[in-house]
Write an enzyme that holds these catalytic residues in place. Structure first.
Site, PDB file in Angstrom:
ATOM      1  CE  LYS A  22      -1.855   1.535   4.044  1.00 54.96           C
ATOM      2  NZ  LYS A  22      -1.479   2.940   4.241  1.00 54.96           N
ATOM      3  CG  ASN A  23       2.462   2.588   3.584  1.00 56.62           C
ATOM      4  OD1 ASN A  23       1.256   2.797   3.407  1.00 56.62           O
ATOM      5  ND2 ASN A  23       2.995   2.463   4.792  1.00 56.62           N
ATOM      6  CB  CYS A 116      -5.038  10.523  11.218  1.00 57.96           C
ATOM      7  SG  CYS A 116      -3.509   9.872  11.840  1.00 57.96           S
ATOM      8  NE  ARG A 121       0.089   9.984   9.427  1.00 53.81           N
ATOM      9  CZ  ARG A 121      -0.270   8.757   9.120  1.00 53.81           C
ATOM     10  NH1 ARG A 121      -1.448   8.311   9.462  1.00 53.81           N
ATOM     11  NH2 ARG A 121       0.551   7.964   8.448  1.00 53.81           N
ATOM     12  CG  ASP A 306       2.991   1.157   9.550  1.00 47.05           C
ATOM     13  OD1 ASP A 306       2.612   2.016  10.367  1.00 47.05           O
ATOM     14  OD2 ASP A 306       3.087   1.388   8.336  1.00 47.05           O
ATOM     15  NE  ARG A 398      -6.695   3.744   5.878  1.00 48.38           N
ATOM     16  CZ  ARG A 398      -5.741   4.003   6.769  1.00 48.38           C
ATOM     17  NH1 ARG A 398      -5.974   3.896   8.047  1.00 48.38           N
ATOM     18  NH2 ARG A 398      -4.544   4.390   6.372  1.00 48.38           N
TER      19      ARG A 398
HETATM   20  C1  UD1 Z   1       4.110   6.701   6.471  1.00 49.71           C
HETATM   21  C2  UD1 Z   1       3.292   5.468   6.273  1.00 49.71           C
HETATM   22  C3  UD1 Z   1       2.797   4.929   7.603  1.00 49.71           C
HETATM   23  C4  UD1 Z   1       3.961   4.725   8.559  1.00 49.71           C
HETATM   24  C5  UD1 Z   1       4.804   6.003   8.660  1.00 49.71           C
HETATM   25  C6  UD1 Z   1       6.060   5.832   9.496  1.00 49.71           C
HETATM   26  C7  UD1 Z   1       2.322   5.826   4.088  1.00 49.71           C
HETATM   27  C8  UD1 Z   1       1.103   6.048   3.292  1.00 49.71           C
HETATM   28  N1  UD1 Z   1       2.169   5.778   5.429  1.00 49.71           N
HETATM   29  O1  UD1 Z   1       3.252   7.692   7.047  1.00 49.71           O
HETATM   30  O2  UD1 Z   1       2.156   3.679   7.374  1.00 49.71           O
HETATM   31  O3  UD1 Z   1       3.457   4.430   9.847  1.00 49.71           O
HETATM   32  O4  UD1 Z   1       5.212   6.428   7.345  1.00 49.71           O
HETATM   33  O5  UD1 Z   1       6.817   4.792   8.992  1.00 49.71           O
HETATM   34  O6  UD1 Z   1       3.396   5.635   3.553  1.00 49.71           O
HETATM   35  N2  UD1 Z   1       5.758  14.487  10.974  1.00 49.71           N
HETATM   36  C9  UD1 Z   1       5.827  15.817  11.309  1.00 49.71           C
HETATM   37  N3  UD1 Z   1       5.724  16.735  10.305  1.00 49.71           N
HETATM   38  C10 UD1 Z   1       5.556  16.388   9.000  1.00 49.71           C
HETATM   39  C11 UD1 Z   1       5.501  15.014   8.669  1.00 49.71           C
HETATM   40  C12 UD1 Z   1       5.601  14.082   9.683  1.00 49.71           C
HETATM   41  O7  UD1 Z   1       5.966  16.172  12.481  1.00 49.71           O
HETATM   42  O8  UD1 Z   1       5.472  17.273   8.143  1.00 49.71           O
HETATM   43  C13 UD1 Z   1       5.833  13.466  12.060  1.00 49.71           C
HETATM   44  C14 UD1 Z   1       4.537  12.656  12.166  1.00 49.71           C
HETATM   45  O9  UD1 Z   1       3.580  13.317  12.955  1.00 49.71           O
HETATM   46  C15 UD1 Z   1       5.010  11.382  12.810  1.00 49.71           C
HETATM   47  C16 UD1 Z   1       6.406  11.215  12.204  1.00 49.71           C
HETATM   48  O10 UD1 Z   1       6.794  12.495  11.715  1.00 49.71           O
HETATM   49  O11 UD1 Z   1       5.110  11.544  14.188  1.00 49.71           O
HETATM   50  C17 UD1 Z   1       6.482  10.191  11.084  1.00 49.71           C
HETATM   51  O12 UD1 Z   1       5.642  10.590  10.035  1.00 49.71           O
HETATM   52  P1  UD1 Z   1       5.921  10.210   8.515  1.00 49.71           P
HETATM   53  O13 UD1 Z   1       7.212   9.489   8.398  1.00 49.71           O
HETATM   54  O14 UD1 Z   1       5.714  11.440   7.708  1.00 49.71           O
HETATM   55  O15 UD1 Z   1       4.744   9.198   8.243  1.00 49.71           O
HETATM   56  P2  UD1 Z   1       3.712   9.221   7.050  1.00 49.71           P
HETATM   57  O16 UD1 Z   1       4.394   9.546   5.783  1.00 49.71           O
HETATM   58  O17 UD1 Z   1       2.519  10.013   7.461  1.00 49.71           O
END
Ligand code: UD1
Length: 417
Positions: A22-23, A116, A121, A306, A398
């Protein structure tokens, strides 16, 4: 509302294929927008999040056809740069469309994805990075109004945290920008490499994806391509947890064992026997599950957040105390309360969860609170005494293709009602 009914106590046996990730499907689907032309995407899983991404492509004017797990996308006819709020809300990770739309259209308008089920997030890293590439962003009334009047220009971006989504958005925005973009402290997840490999198959110039520093040289066009999505490493981890908790014997096929390097030792410590082949793993679950002292979630190559919930479910039946530290997301222990309803002994304090193994779990009526937490309840239910009803299974759909059919083929008594 659909729910899953699971009668616990069956040992899983047989063979199972892991579907596509998915990711990496989601950012690759977004990447099809970058330039016109056709993408034939194989191994694209049938998941509600993928359906949501396809709806966005259709809304933007793309031609999309699906034949089983192959999706064919032609983005020649894109005619909109806006994603309506209803589509943004179907899938939180639709923020990854931002980099691709702005690259193609020099503007984009979408609603703020908001919080979320894993806690707040934020997207500050996405926004500050796109600004560095030349995007002006107005945030008003929950809407992101973005414009890059003179186009996107490559630059050096140092991420304060290796965010997966922000790294993907920067890659998407910079692949066709003018000049060179360097991402420092980039996320190194295998899905980042998969996105890069897809883009490279279209003619993008990306060096060292999967390492901490990624270098992207902008190109002026991308060609059509045919690409196969990588196997889903979290689905593989979920199946290994399910086999382990039931003491079963299952060959898990279509996996990339290299992507599972941080989870395999955890299963081995728990007493599972894993025979690792080139693209499959044979799992024999233990007769007694041993506790695992210290599991800390970290960015890749660390232990994946995850995988925390599925492995916690398995360790509820261990012979001692296991400790988890969740370092990536706040509020990622909601499944713990539901597992406790099934008889588990779990204490959560902030980032830490202490799981004291119990002898038995009992069937109960429980709620899937998020995607991986929902999968954790399925795993616990497979080994519980009696019948478990899992409600709110939209979360599970999902990220898992018909989980009841997959586990049912291995002998689990599980039906969708
Ligand atoms: C992706 C994955 C999700 C996985 C996560 C961490 C997808 C669709 N989802 O989510 O399954 O659990 O990586 O491996 O690929 N953060 C900030 N600011 C930002 C962006 C992120 O503070 O602008 C923080 C988030 O709140 C969180 C951490 O960084 O605490 C990790 O987030 P991120 O690596 O961005 O995860 P996703 O891309 O949302």
């Amino acid at each position: 509302m659909e729910r899953l009914i699971v009668k616990g106590g069956e040992r899983l046996r047989g063979e199972i294929d892991v579907h596509g990730a998915k990711n990496s499907s989601l950012p690759i689907l977004a990447a099809t927008l970058l330039c016109g032309g056709e993408t034939v995407l194989h191994n694209c899983p049938k998941l509600s999040d993928v359906d949501a991404a396809i709806k966005i492509l259709l809304y933007l004017g793309c031609d999309v056809k699906r034949y089983e797990d192959t999706v064919i996308i032609n983005s020649d006819s894109i005619n909109s740069s806006e994603i309506p709020e209803s589509l943004m809300h179907e899938m939180r990770s639709s923020i990854v469309f931002l980099g691709a739309i702005i690259s193609r259209m020099n503007k984009a308008k979408l609603s703020f994805p908001g919080g979320c089920e894993l806690g707040p997030r934020p997207i500050d890293l996405h926004i500050s990075s796109l600004k560095k590439l030349g995007v002006t962003i107005n945030e008003e009334y929950g809407t992101l109004d973005c414009e890059a009047k003179s186009g996107l220009v490559g630059t050096k971006i140092n991420l304060s945290f290796p965010s997966v989504g922000a790294t993907e958005n920067i890659m998407l925005a910079s692949v066709m920008a003018k000049g060179e973009t360097i991402i420092l402290n980039a996320a190194q997840e295998p899905e980042i490499i998969d996105l890069a490999n897809y883009l490279i198959s279209r003619g993008a110039k990306i060096k060292d994806a999967g390492k901490s520093t990624v270098i992207i040289e902008g190109v002026s066009e991308l060609k059509s391509t045919e690409y196969r999505v990588m196997p889903d490493r979290i689905v593989a981890t979920t199946y290994i947890s399910a086999v382990s908790i039931t003491g079963g014997d299952v060959l898990i096929k279509d996996v990339n064992p290299d992507d599972l390097e941080s989870v395999i030792p955890v299963f081995e410590q728990a007493g599972s026997k894993l025979k690792v082949y080139k693209d499959s793993i044979f799992v024999s679950g233990p007769s007694i599950i041993r506790p695992v002292k210290n599991i800390r979630t970290m960015p890749y190559p660390g232990f994946p957040t995850d995988a925390q919930a599925p492995i916690m479910a398995m360790l509820t039946l261990s012979s001692g105390t296991s400790v988890f530290v969740e370092n990536i997301f706040e509020s990622r222990y909601k499944h713990a309360g539901e597992l406790v309803r099934m008889g588990a002994d779990i204490k959560v304090e902030g980032k830490v969860a202490i799981v004291q193994g119990v002898e038995k779990l009992y069937g109960a009526s429980v709620e899937a609170t998020d995607l991986r937490g929902g999968a954790a309840l399925c795993i616990a239910a497979l080994a519980a005494n009696g019948e478990t009803k899992i409600n709110n299974i939209g979360h599970i759909d999902r990220g898992y293709e018909s989980i009841e059919q997959a586990l049912g083929r291995l002998g689990a008594k599980i039906v969708r009602e």
